[in-house]
Design an enzyme around this catalytic site. Structure first.
Site, PDB file in Angstrom:
ATOM      1  NE  ARG A 164      -4.089   1.812   2.201  1.00 42.87           N
ATOM      2  CZ  ARG A 164      -4.327   2.632   3.216  1.00 42.87           C
ATOM      3  NH1 ARG A 164      -3.639   2.521   4.342  1.00 42.87           N
ATOM      4  NH2 ARG A 164      -5.280   3.555   3.132  1.00 42.87           N
ATOM      5  CG  HIS A 193      -1.455   5.018  -0.784  1.00 38.94           C
ATOM      6  ND1 HIS A 193      -2.347   5.697   0.016  1.00 38.94           N
ATOM      7  CD2 HIS A 193      -2.102   3.895  -1.180  1.00 38.94           C
ATOM      8  CE1 HIS A 193      -3.479   5.011   0.102  1.00 38.94           C
ATOM      9  NE2 HIS A 193      -3.343   3.901  -0.613  1.00 38.94           N
ATOM     10  CG  ASN A 239      -1.369   9.068   1.660  1.00 41.30           C
ATOM     11  OD1 ASN A 239      -1.617   8.007   1.085  1.00 41.30           O
ATOM     12  ND2 ASN A 239      -0.923  10.132   1.016  1.00 41.30           N
ATOM     13  CG  HIS A 251      -7.301  -5.183  -2.057  1.00 45.05           C
ATOM     14  ND1 HIS A 251      -8.460  -4.590  -2.525  1.00 45.05           N
ATOM     15  CD2 HIS A 251      -6.425  -4.167  -1.844  1.00 45.05           C
ATOM     16  CE1 HIS A 251      -8.291  -3.271  -2.598  1.00 45.05           C
ATOM     17  NE2 HIS A 251      -7.058  -2.995  -2.191  1.00 45.05           N
TER      18      HIS A 251
END
Length: 323
Positions: free
Chosen positions: A65, A69, A94, A190
């Protein structure tokens, strides 16, 4: 979407793909060989990640992640790591990103023996690759040679959301030169992630203001999740995005099998298996044996987004602040 908007997205995606191609040429495997005397940079990073992983296997989801990001905003320049009153860290999407201390630990280990050479941006890419490998996802080669950005602003943060439609998500990914297949594979991260109950509440209790759960979710799963996520349970509790308890911590194609069975947790996850734009690809991945290699290829593509190389950017001494 209007024809004008579609044309603009297509142009941006085309330009992005050209730039990605140029960046791939600038990056290369083994960039740091010979730059740190006898020290092997990638082995140093791996040893740090292996040690962290032994104590907490959830770092894989965290680092995946974190890299996404970082790369998806202003490119893979480690700008997400910078502290500041209005830095990217402070943007709402975030606030739940974690893993910064892992990158700091790897950076400190390298700086001890090879100062001012290895970028934080490269450490993110290597550390994420190592965590993926430790989680059973296969080991892919990471191209290195990135330099660090020296600016970070929350105003630049625009990321796909958990309730985005598939067509909107595809359009957003296209602005980065990533196609729908890339998107489907990247969402496969995921399979080792979790979601806070607050992101599932509407699907469990009041989907689209109907006062009922999302009809696309398996009814047994609804009952199960309601026990974990009672109404107004908020941000404290989490649920696995891969509902197969035997593989919820393994980076494999189980996630795709779960969403085909209507056991997707986030709305975007479930819609991935239902939307005509992506369902065939989901079915293909769920029934294939090459997820690991394909996922690695897409992670390499993600890691090449708008990178800084050559005389651009800097090599930060601390990942949290510019030199």
């Amino acid at each position: 979407m209007s024809k004008a908007a579609a044309a603009t997205l297509a142009l941006v995606a085309f330009v992005s793909m050209i730039f990605i191609g140029q960046c791939n040429a600038a990056l290369r495997i083994g960039f740091y060989k010979g730059k740190c005397q006898s020290i092997d940079v990638e082995t140093t990073v791996f040893n740090v990640i292996k040690s962290k992983f032994k104590n907490d296997s959830t770092i894989t989801a965290a680092l995946l992640r974190l890299q996404f990001h970082d790369c998806f905003v202003t490119g893979c320049d480690a700008s997400l790591l910078l502290d500041g009153k209005h830095s990217e860290k402070t943007a709402f999407p975030n606030l739940s990103v974690r893993g910064y201390e892992i990158i700091d630990a790897a950076k400190a280990a390298i700086e001890e023996t090879c100062p001012d050479v290895v970028s934080c941006a490269d450490i993110i890419a290597m550390a994420t690759r190592d965590a993926v490998s430790l989680s059973g996802g296969g080991r892919y080669e990471v191209q290195t040679g990135r330099r660090d950005g020296n600016a970070s602003s929350s105003a630049n943060v625009f990321l796909p959301g958990p309730s985005d439609s598939i067509s909107d998500a595809i359009d957003i990914f296209a602005t980065k030169g990533l196609n729908s297949t890339d998107m489907v594979f990247l969402l496969g991260a995921h399979t080792v992630g979790v979601a806070h109950c607050s992101f599932v509440q509407d699907r469990l209790y009041n989907f689209q203001n109907t006062g009922k759960p999302d009809p696309s979710m398996d009814t047994k799963l609804v009952s199960k999740l309601r026990r974990t996520c009672p109404q107004d349970s908020g941000f404290n509790k989490t649920v696995n995005l891969d509902q197969n308890p035997l593989s919820s911590m393994t980076l494999d194609n189980s996630y795709y099998k779960q969403i085909i069975s209507h056991k997707g947790i986030l709305e975007i996850d479930q819609n991935l298996a239902l939307d005509p734009l992506t369902k065939d690809k989901v079915n293909s991945i769920a029934n294939s044996s090459d997820f690991s290699s394909k996922f690695g290829q897409v992670m390499v593509k993600l890691g090449a987004l708008d990178v800084l190389t050559g005389n651009q950017g800097e090599i930060r001494r601390s990942c949290q602040k510019v030199n």
